[in-house]
Design a protein around this motif. Structure first.
Motif, PDB file in Angstrom:
ATOM      1  N   SER A 319     -28.503   8.822  -9.774  1.00  0.00           N
ATOM      2  CA  SER A 319     -29.024  10.032  -8.041  1.00  0.00           C
ATOM      3  C   SER A 319     -27.802  10.038  -6.854  1.00  0.00           C
ATOM      4  O   SER A 319     -27.458  11.968  -7.307  1.00  0.00           O
ATOM      5  N   LEU A 320     -26.521   9.362  -7.026  1.00  0.00           N
ATOM      6  CA  LEU A 320     -25.766  10.358  -6.738  1.00  0.00           C
ATOM      7  C   LEU A 320     -24.851  11.416  -7.009  1.00  0.00           C
ATOM      8  O   LEU A 320     -24.433  12.478  -6.317  1.00  0.00           O
ATOM      9  N   GLU A 321     -24.431  11.164  -8.355  1.00  0.00           N
ATOM     10  CA  GLU A 321     -23.697  12.421  -9.211  1.00  0.00           C
ATOM     11  C   GLU A 321     -24.673  13.499  -9.283  1.00  0.00           C
ATOM     12  O   GLU A 321     -24.644  14.987  -9.267  1.00  0.00           O
ATOM     13  N   GLN A 322     -26.238  13.867  -8.787  1.00  0.00           N
ATOM     14  CA  GLN A 322     -27.099  14.581  -9.570  1.00  0.00           C
ATOM     15  C   GLN A 322     -27.017  15.470  -8.137  1.00  0.00           C
ATOM     16  O   GLN A 322     -27.051  16.779  -7.964  1.00  0.00           O
ATOM     17  N   SER A 323     -26.692  14.218  -6.981  1.00  0.00           N
ATOM     18  CA  SER A 323     -26.880  15.040  -5.431  1.00  0.00           C
ATOM     19  C   SER A 323     -25.688  16.383  -5.351  1.00  0.00           C
ATOM     20  O   SER A 323     -26.006  16.485  -4.070  1.00  0.00           O
ATOM     21  N   ALA A 324     -24.690  16.053  -6.176  1.00  0.00           N
ATOM     22  CA  ALA A 324     -23.542  16.143  -5.352  1.00  0.00           C
ATOM     23  C   ALA A 324     -22.915  17.991  -5.688  1.00  0.00           C
ATOM     24  O   ALA A 324     -22.385  18.369  -4.897  1.00  0.00           O
ATOM     25  N   GLY A 325     -24.403  18.204  -6.578  1.00  0.00           N
ATOM     26  CA  GLY A 325     -24.144  20.018  -6.666  1.00  0.00           C
ATOM     27  C   GLY A 325     -24.830  20.944  -5.915  1.00  0.00           C
ATOM     28  O   GLY A 325     -25.412  21.586  -5.740  1.00  0.00           O
ATOM     29  N   LEU A 326     -25.712  19.827  -4.458  1.00  0.00           N
ATOM     30  CA  LEU A 326     -26.576  20.290  -3.914  1.00  0.00           C
ATOM     31  C   LEU A 326     -26.375  21.347  -2.767  1.00  0.00           C
ATOM     32  O   LEU A 326     -25.249  21.134  -2.556  1.00  0.00           O
ATOM     33  N   PRO A 327     -27.058  22.086  -2.706  1.00  0.00           N
ATOM     34  CA  PRO A 327     -26.717  23.198  -1.401  1.00  0.00           C
ATOM     35  C   PRO A 327     -26.189  22.952  -0.632  1.00  0.00           C
ATOM     36  O   PRO A 327     -27.040  22.067  -0.030  1.00  0.00           O
ATOM     37  N   SER A 328     -25.999  23.651   0.253  1.00  0.00           N
ATOM     38  CA  SER A 328     -25.040  23.487   1.729  1.00  0.00           C
ATOM     39  C   SER A 328     -26.085  24.379   3.066  1.00  0.00           C
ATOM     40  O   SER A 328     -27.397  25.231   2.149  1.00  0.00           O
TER      41      SER A 328
END
Length: 357
Positions: A319-328
């Motif tokens: 989950s942490l790895e997948q969330s790293a690319g989320l936009p602001s």
């Protein structure tokens, strides 16, 4: 360059769609794209004739030189001829088509789909919250890809670390409506009652009858001391719930994006959900997904995570790895500003599923 953002009802409601709208509205003004808020009647999508005419008159009053963003909760229910009478260029914001709402009478759903497709013929551009919704509008609503821009929700990184409680907290966040599948989650939890856990379901009640059914289901399963329906809470309380949780579970029947799934991953929570709508796109490899309306399969995934600490830890890391690319949220808002600028300048270059850099 200026714009208007038309939103039905109170823009400060604590649901994903309203949080999205209110945040974008605020940031458009912060980044130098003056955008006025236009509050439409809150009765959409089932607006009576008086509210419908009030909304259309308000939109007709927007100057022809000013792009107006209209949230799809209202726009999709408007008569196509009414939308055609709006002088200002309309930018549709589609979180998910109205006819795809779970529990809608099939005949009513088809009417909504036909109506929304006709409405979208009269707009200058369409902004969607996920590639899945963009592809749906292209394939099923006849909207050309060059008229669609994806502006995925933005996110803030958590300011505090996790502090899981004992027994493990299974958290679900979502409107108390049939589409969110909380009834399926409760059925799944009843199947793992032999394990230590507690659960909280956070979300604004939409249908009093459905909320009462959930409460009755919890009581009948003998889980009243383990499952809490918390209702709508503020942002600080939701953050605290994410911090205390060990995993996130949403047995949804459909999502146009599913902001809470990304929020859970940002907090490093393993995600158990359903392979519907934009959920696979949203969670990527981090989610443990099962078919909708399958409480047995959902329970099996929950059991695996509760019984196997290694699996739980691996899912949290994913989950942490997948969330790293989320936009602001600034990324999201810049997409809006780009569309507003091009619509204002009457430019329509090929623009499939996202703005140019």
């Amino acid at each position: 360059m200026s714009a208007v953002f038309a939103i039905p009802g109170d823009k400060d409601q604590r649901t994903g769609g309203y949080i999205y709208d209110a945040t974008v509205l605020d940031l458009l003004n912060q980044i130098g794209c003056p955008t006025a808020h236009l509050e439409l009647p809150g009765s959409f999508p089932n607006a009576p004739a008086h509210d419908m005419e009030t909304a259309l008159n308000a939109l007709r009053a927007v100057p022809a030189s000013t792009p107006v963003i209209v949230d799809g909760l209202a726009l999709g229910a408007m008569p196509p001829e009414g939308v055609a009478s709006i002088a200002a260029p309309v930018i549709a914001l589609v979180h998910h088509p109205l006819g795809l709402e779970t529990g809608t009478d099939p005949a009513r759903a088809q009417d909504l789909i036909r109506n929304e497709a006709a409405v979208l013929e009269h707009v200058a551009h369409v902004i969607v919250t996920s590639t899945h919704i963009g592809e749906t509008l292209w394939a099923d609503f006849g909207v050309s890809p060059d008229r669609i821009t994806v502006a995925s929700p933005g996110f803030l990184r958590p300011m505090t670390g996790s502090a899981p409680v004992s027994p493990p907290l299974i958290l679900s966040v979502g409107l108390l409506s049939s589409r969110k599948g909380h009834d399926v989650l409760i059925s799944a939890l009843a199947q793992i009652a032999d394990l230590p856990w507690q659960a909280e379901i956070v979300g604004r009640p939409q249908d009093p009858n459905y909320t009462a059914e959930l409460q009755s289901q919890i009581s009948n399963a003998g889980l009243a001391n383990r499952i809490q329906l918390r209702g709508e809470v503020d942002g600080a309380a939701i953050e605290d719930a994410y911090r205390r949780a060990s995993m996130f579970a949403l047995a949804t029947r459909y999502e146009g994006y599913g902001m809470v799934l990304s929020e859970a991953m940002l907090h490093g929570l393993p995600v158990v959900s359903c392979a519907v709508g934009a959920v696979p796109e949203t969670v990527g490899y981090a989610g443990r997904l099962v078919p909708a309306d399958q409480p047995d399969a959902f329970a099996a995934e929950l059991r695996t995570l509760l019984e196997d600490p290694d699996q739980l830890a691996k899912a949290a890391q994913a989950s942490l790895e997948q969330s790293a690319g989320l936009p602001s949220w600034h990324d999201t808002t810049r997409h809006f500003a780009d569309v507003i600028k091009r619509v204002a300048e009457s430019l329509a270059p090929p623009f499939p599923f996202g703005p140019t850099k």
